[in-house]
Scaffold this motif. Sequence first.
Motif: not given
Length: 366
Positions: A320-345
């Motif tokens: 699953t994680l390989e497939q989303i990486k191959a599709a160009g979805i950058d999980l590292a970038k997403i998790t960083q965004q989630l961390e920032e939003e989490g702090i804001e939340k």
Amino acid sequence: MENRLKKIHELGQSIWLDFIDRKIMDSGDMQKLITDDGVRGVTSNPAIFEKAFSSSSDYDADIARLAKEGKSNDDIFYGVAVEDIKRAADMFLQVYEDEVKGADGYVSLEVSPRLANDTEGTTKQALELWKAVHKDNVMIKIPGTKEGLPAIQKSIAGGLNINVTLLFGLERYEAVTEAYIKGLEERVAAGKPIEYVSSVASFFLSRIDVLVDPMLKEKGLDHLKGEVAIASAKKAYEIYKRVFSGERWQKLADKGAKPQRLLWASTGSKDPSFSDVKYVEALIGPDTVDTIPMETLVAFRDHGNAANTLDQGLDEATKTLEQIKAAGIDLAKITQQLEEEGIEKFNQPYDKLLAAIEKQKQKAVA
């Protein structure tokens, strides 16, 4: 009939309640959750306290008293919260002391979300809260931000129990395990005991899918909807098993150290098309914790299926994680965004909480 929640405990996972207020303690409901459902701990956060403060008058007298003492709004909040945490810790003491002492029975209190990117401020407040609560079965919550990592290490070295919160990515999770181990090693080097130092690493789930699922649709990966968070969690469990075995860990284990357990957080389903117990059912496995909101707990008690699922489907998780990486979805970038939003939340309800205290204060002074 067998209690479905207790069955989870039999499979080696501890259920902690992601909720606290005075009403649940006054009414005897918390005690019932401990005795009847086998709930083994409590987590709190600014949003939970904001709800408690604004939805009842239970806190008014305490706020008024502290206001008259000239305390700041932050100090009033923590003054009141510490009392609730102490009381809950006393209720869970029986759990802390049963079976293996210190395996469970913890109640968590979070440092101010405003300190999420402030190493020194976090370290200082973590110690202040630890001393204010002064209970063996309390955990201080520190966000697993880059700035949080040295604060986690220092707090562990100081003998505090730490609940590392707001984890979304695998790289950061591994860095957190390193901070925990280094903290214990520092303690050993200083000739201090480590057998009662305890920690969990809180990996947030449903928020990952909320962000990733719309991207999957765009990429024609609709069949992976609702699977990315679970896949990440299974890979985190792989890291956990690798890190807390081997020679380096064994040296600490021989001195009584306990592994830093993975804790699944944000386990309520946010997508109405998912089962309301989806994230709980998918990640049941030994030596882990799941902290669940009240409505998810009630749902699982009613129709959840308790089975050992965490170790299953690891190859699929990798794929699953390989497939989303191959599709160009950058999980590292997403998790960083989630961390920032989490702090804001957490900042938003915290600010709301302080505004509510200010209002109460004005009333009291008037």
